[in-house]
Design a protein around this motif. Structure first.
Motif, short mmCIF file in Angstrom:
data_model
loop_
_atom_site.label_atom_id
_atom_site.label_comp_id
_atom_site.label_asym_id
_atom_site.label_seq_id
_atom_site.Cartn_x
_atom_site.Cartn_y
_atom_site.Cartn_z
N PRO A 65 -11.30 -14.86 -46.29
CA PRO A 65 -10.92 -15.49 -44.84
C PRO A 65 -9.36 -16.21 -44.96
O PRO A 65 -8.58 -16.09 -44.10
N LEU A 66 -8.98 -16.82 -46.17
CA LEU A 66 -7.84 -17.18 -46.23
C LEU A 66 -6.69 -16.10 -45.99
O LEU A 66 -5.51 -16.41 -45.31
N HIS A 67 -6.74 -15.24 -46.92
CA HIS A 67 -5.89 -13.72 -46.82
C HIS A 67 -5.72 -13.30 -45.40
O HIS A 67 -4.82 -12.89 -44.90
N CYS A 68 -7.11 -13.23 -44.73
CA CYS A 68 -6.86 -12.55 -43.47
C CYS A 68 -6.09 -13.57 -42.43
O CYS A 68 -5.44 -13.03 -41.67
N LEU A 69 -6.06 -14.87 -42.70
CA LEU A 69 -5.32 -15.69 -41.75
C LEU A 69 -3.61 -15.69 -42.23
O LEU A 69 -3.01 -15.76 -41.35
N LEU A 70 -3.52 -15.56 -43.61
CA LEU A 70 -2.17 -15.49 -43.91
C LEU A 70 -1.57 -14.27 -43.65
O LEU A 70 -0.46 -14.19 -43.24
N LEU A 71 -2.30 -13.08 -43.69
CA LEU A 71 -1.59 -11.71 -43.05
C LEU A 71 -1.36 -11.73 -41.63
O LEU A 71 -0.69 -11.04 -41.14
N GLY A 72 -2.27 -12.46 -40.95
CA GLY A 72 -2.26 -12.52 -39.70
C GLY A 72 -3.23 -11.84 -38.69
O GLY A 72 -3.86 -11.03 -39.29
N HIS A 73 -3.21 -12.00 -37.32
CA HIS A 73 -4.12 -11.30 -36.60
C HIS A 73 -3.65 -10.95 -35.33
O HIS A 73 -2.46 -11.48 -35.00
N GLY A 74 -4.00 -9.87 -34.73
CA GLY A 74 -3.49 -9.68 -33.06
C GLY A 74 -2.40 -8.92 -33.57
O GLY A 74 -2.09 -7.98 -34.44
N ASP A 75 -1.28 -9.27 -32.59
CA ASP A 75 -0.03 -8.45 -32.81
C ASP A 75 1.15 -9.23 -33.78
O ASP A 75 2.17 -8.73 -33.98
N ASP A 76 0.52 -10.58 -34.26
CA ASP A 76 1.31 -11.16 -35.20
C ASP A 76 0.87 -11.09 -36.47
O ASP A 76 0.08 -12.05 -37.21
N ARG A 77 1.22 -9.98 -37.26
CA ARG A 77 0.43 -9.54 -38.80
C ARG A 77 1.83 -9.01 -39.46
O ARG A 77 2.72 -8.36 -38.94
N PHE A 78 1.66 -9.60 -40.65
CA PHE A 78 2.67 -8.94 -41.84
C PHE A 78 2.03 -7.38 -42.02
O PHE A 78 0.88 -7.24 -42.08
N LYS A 79 3.06 -6.64 -42.14
CA LYS A 79 2.88 -5.08 -42.58
C LYS A 79 2.34 -5.24 -44.06
O LYS A 79 1.06 -4.74 -44.41
N ALA A 80 2.84 -6.07 -44.86
CA ALA A 80 2.39 -6.36 -46.09
C ALA A 80 3.08 -7.62 -46.88
O ALA A 80 3.93 -7.67 -46.65
N LEU A 81 2.10 -7.98 -47.78
CA LEU A 81 2.61 -9.06 -48.42
C LEU A 81 2.75 -8.77 -50.05
O LEU A 81 1.73 -8.17 -50.39
N VAL A 82 3.71 -8.94 -50.57
CA VAL A 82 3.65 -8.78 -52.29
C VAL A 82 2.64 -10.04 -52.57
O VAL A 82 2.48 -11.19 -52.24
N MET A 83 1.67 -9.60 -53.59
CA MET A 83 0.66 -10.27 -53.90
C MET A 83 0.40 -10.15 -55.29
O MET A 83 -0.65 -9.26 -55.77
N THR A 84 1.45 -10.59 -56.03
CA THR A 84 1.33 -10.33 -57.43
C THR A 84 0.59 -11.56 -58.36
O THR A 84 0.64 -12.61 -57.90
N SER A 85 0.09 -11.16 -59.38
CA SER A 85 -0.79 -12.31 -60.11
C SER A 85 0.21 -13.49 -60.55
O SER A 85 1.37 -13.48 -61.11
N GLY A 86 -0.43 -14.48 -60.38
CA GLY A 86 0.19 -15.94 -60.55
C GLY A 86 0.45 -16.39 -61.90
O GLY A 86 -0.72 -17.15 -62.33
N ASN A 87 1.31 -15.70 -62.73
CA ASN A 87 1.04 -16.31 -64.09
C ASN A 87 2.39 -15.71 -64.66
O ASN A 87 3.34 -15.12 -63.99
N LEU A 88 2.82 -16.13 -65.92
CA LEU A 88 3.87 -15.89 -66.77
C LEU A 88 3.51 -14.67 -67.50
O LEU A 88 2.55 -14.78 -67.63
#
Length: 775
Positions: A321-344
């Motif tokens: 659900p956090l991802h759903c809210l972060l990407l957005g809903h309705g007309d205010d949505r990101f087309k895509a977010l880079v979501m790469t692994s959080g590591n070195l």
């Protein structure tokens, strides 16, 4: 005394809504008794007239996440007749084990409630129910109850408590159940502190995070099994900055052009920049929600820095659900977010808030944190659709620790896996339990992750291995760990089994598909320690789960500079050219020499002649690297297999004549690739397009494989072929080889549920070790 029927059910039956389903089913048929979780599965006792119908429906209509493996029936004799049906407290059974569900993506019901202004969980980023949400990443022990998860600190409010105890509610006994009143919270942090920046929690914090992403900021986002590094995939400056800053943190200079995974708001958005088939859509929308490798389609507005030099994007849909809210809903949505692994580079994915701030503050501008602890870190899985079949490339979230069924009881074993793309495998009962993706075992951090995951799975599955399998390579960390583990557990040397790398690849295919008789194994990869001390990687074996014979292999060439030849494909080009022409190179190679430097080529040839740091290799992976360099595509790489990926990406297969290859008879036979190299050079000199040369090369290698397998099949009478090793992640090569072999009447097998790369080696090691001690 009235008797009852006792059912003991094993499989994936905990944490998937199975007890609530049983409760409601029993009441539907007016049955009395009880059910409970124990350390092996679910125990049910029943009295009444409709038991047969109950069992039929139990088998046919159980919850979608459940999987029944065994159902044992026996008579029970309660002290007095049951008067109702209840769910009892869980009990622990000494030595028993239950299968654990993977983490599951948000379901459609929860997604609808998340965006319903009239629902009490409207915009709450941890909404879940019995059909979805975290499982493996939060479970500390079995039986699966809230107190044995990282949700234990969150005491249910009155409303959530009512839902939890209401057998007709979708959240009946949903262990991660929570709401904004009693559950975990999200907040935004910055700098090197985990403290909230603006005093905002949950959706207001996520809205501010969205605004920062729109402004070009890079965020570290805490998810289910670890952190992602996120930015707007359409913001070229942000993506380039993430690539530069993450590359600057990489050890050994790796990772410069490695594709970033992207999360798209939905199927329509994904289709705006990638081709999505029906099978690929099913993968994207599945409960596992893996990263799916999709062909690019243009024109698109994503930054070219997302996946440079690659014909595919790695795309996933929101799975929390956090991802759903972060990407957005309705007309205010990101087309895509880079979501790469959080590591070195070369390190495990970060999982705690403090670790994220400490390790990622040089990359991330802000941190979107929450207070539900991650007990088991687990990275995103990767799959691809190849010939209509879904094949796992990296097996982790959504799949692990779901077992592979071996079909029979086996001794308890631990297989330590390979050095790269490591997983390990435990056997318990008739199950092979593969770990989630560990990574490259070449530093202490990853080894600690290996040990941490092993300790957890041993505890969860009550495993006590008495057999240890490991790769033959003496210098792998996994090999050294096997020795240390055996010493700590007093396991004698006779029960420590070294397994040849490519035999393990073939046995992995056999174990996954339940093949008991010998197969012809074609194991093509980058490298594996051979029984003759050389670096193998282009192998034709006759193998079963006990032994193998090496029937043929790509003829040896030198690997000048050892590991440097992997990072600099031009070195392998020089090696193959030296093998094909000696020192008298034809004029057609003038352009190649000018590009890499005549002096550099001469130095490499001197190393080869003097055998200075130039071990012999039969590697198919290095052959693809060499051709990529010869035709001018890639002389140096920034991540593993980059040259081979680009070679496949540009390929255009036509009907032109194939490049020849030869066979040098012997035991084993050697496949002479020098004629093929000369053919490639000749067409380069004729200014043939790299796409045509690459396509012809792929078709020629496929024809060589099919011819060699046919020859072995005629001699041996074996009709089953196992294709394995990382080179067969090349969809073009895999498709060509499968087609040619099936036309010749062979049955062709390959890994699907486990990776064909080194991530599947541990399953093969386990199968071989268990076979060695089979009664």
């Amino acid at each position: 005394m009235d008797s009852a029927l006792r059912l003991h059910i094993t499989g994936v039956v905990q944490g998937v809504g199975f007890r609530p389903f049983v409760f409601n089913l029993a009441n539907r048929y007016n049955l009395k008794g009880f059910c409970l979780n124990d350390s092996e599965g679910v125990l049910i006792e029943l009295q009444g007239e409709g038991i047969e119908r109950f069992i039929d429906e139990l088998k046919s209509s159980h919850p979608p996440l459940a999987r029944i493996e065994r159902l044992k029936l026996e008579r029970a004799f309660p002290l007095s007749p049951y008067t109702d049906f209840t769910i009892r407290e869980s009990v622990s059974v000494a030595g028993g084990f239950a299968l654990v569900s993977p983490d599951i993506s948000i379901c459609s019901d929860c997604q609808r409630e998340l965006l319903d202004p009239h629902d009490r969980r409207y915009l709450y980023p941890f909404i879940n129910c019995t059909n979805c949400g975290p499982r493996y990443s939060i479970i500390k022990d079995i039986p699966y109850d809230r107190l044995a998860t990282t949700m234990a600190p969150f005491r249910l409010c009155a409303d959530c408590e009512r839902e939890y105890h209401d057998p007709f509610d979708r959240r009946f006994h949903a262990q991660p159940n929570a709401c904004a009143v009693c559950g975990p919270r999200v907040w935004l942090a910055g700098g090197k502190s985990v403290e909230p920046l603006y005093g905002e929690w949950n959706y207001p914090a996520i809205e501010r995070a969205r605004s920062l992403l729109k402004e070009g900021m890079i965020l570290a986002v805490k998810g289910v099994g670890g952190f992602h590094l996120a930015c707007d995939a359409e913001n070229d400056d942000s993506v380039k900055r993430l690539r530069r800053s993450k590359r600057g943190s990489f050890l050994k200079g790796k990772g410069g052009n490695k594709p970033f995974a992207i999360m798209s708001a939905g199927i329509d958005e994904a289709r705006s920049f990638a081709a999505v088939s029906d099978e690929e859509r099913s993968c994207l929308e599945s409960m596992a929600r893996p990263i799916v490798l999709l062909e690019k389609r243009g024109p698109d507005t994503l930054s070219p820095a997302v996946a440079p030099g690659n014909s595919r994007f790695g795309v996933m849909l929101p799975y929390t659900p956090l991802h759903c809210l972060l990407l957005g809903h309705g007309d205010d949505r990101f087309k895509a977010l880079v979501m790469t692994s959080g590591n070195l580079s070369d390190e495990p994915i970060v999982r705690s808030n403090e670790e994220a701030v400490q390790r990622l503050s040089g990359i991330a501008d802000f941190f979107l944190l929450h207070d539900r602890d991650i007990y088991m870190r687990v990275d995103d899985s990767i799959v691809m659709v190849d010939g209509g079949r879904t094949r796992v490339v990296r097996r982790s979230r959504g799949y692990a620790p779901e077992p592979i069924e071996l079909g029979e009881e086996t001794p308890e074993a631990l297989a330590c896996g390979a050095g790269l793309k490591n997983t390990f495998c435990l056997t318990r009962g008739s199950h092979a339990i593969l770990s989630a993706h560990i990574g490259d075992l070449d530093n202490c951090g990853t080894l600690e992750f290996f040990k941490e995951t092993l300790n957890n799975l041993e505890k969860t599955f009550r495993a006590a291995p008495s057999i240890i399998a490991h790769d033959m390579h003496p210098d792998y960390m996994s090999t050294r760990f096997a020795s240390e583990y055996a010493s700590m557990r007093n396991i004698p040397g006779s029960r420590i089994i070294p397994v040849q790398h490519h035999h393990a690849h073939v046995a992995s295919v056999m174990a996954e598909h339940g093949l008991g008789e010998a197969v012809i194994g074609v194991a093509f990869d980058g490298s594996g320690y051979g029984t003759d001390g050389n670096v193998w990687g282009g192998e034709f074996l006759i193998a079963d789960r006990r032994t193998f014979t090496r029937e043929a292999h790509l003829d040896y060439v030198s690997l000048p500079g050892g590991e440097m030849a992997i990072k600099e494909p031009w070195r392998m080009a020089v090696s193959h050219l030296y093998s094909a022409y000696g020192e008298a190179w034809p004029p057609e190679l003038k352009g190649f020499c000018e590009r890499i430097g005549t002096g550099a080529a001469a130095l490499i040839m001197k190393m080869i002649k003097a055998r200075i740091n130039s071990p012999l290799t039969s590697s198919a992976g290095r052959l693809f690297d060499a051709v990529a360099s010869i035709i001018g595509l890639k002389d140096r790489v920034t991540f593993e297999a980059e040259a081979a990926i680009e070679l496949e990406s540009v390929a255009s297969v036509g009907s032109a004549p194939l490049y020849p290859s030869g066979t040098i008879e012997g035991n084993p036979a050697r496949i002479d690739m020098r004629p093929m190299i000369r053919g490639v050079v000749k067409e380069c000199a004729g200014n043939e397009a790299p796409s045509v040369i690459s396509g012809r090369f792929h078709a020629s290698v496929a024809a060589m494989i099919a011819s060699t397998v046919s020859s072995i099949g005629q001699r041996s009478g074996i009709g089953d072929v196992a294709l394995c090793g990382g080179v067969f992640q090349n969809r073009l090569l895999s498709g060509l080889v499968c087609g040619m072999l099936m036309e010749r009447g062979f049955r062709v097998w390959s890994n699907e549920r486990v990776p064909t790369n080194d991530g599947g080696v541990s399953l093969g090691q386990a199968a071989i070790a268990c076979e060695a001690f089979k009664p």
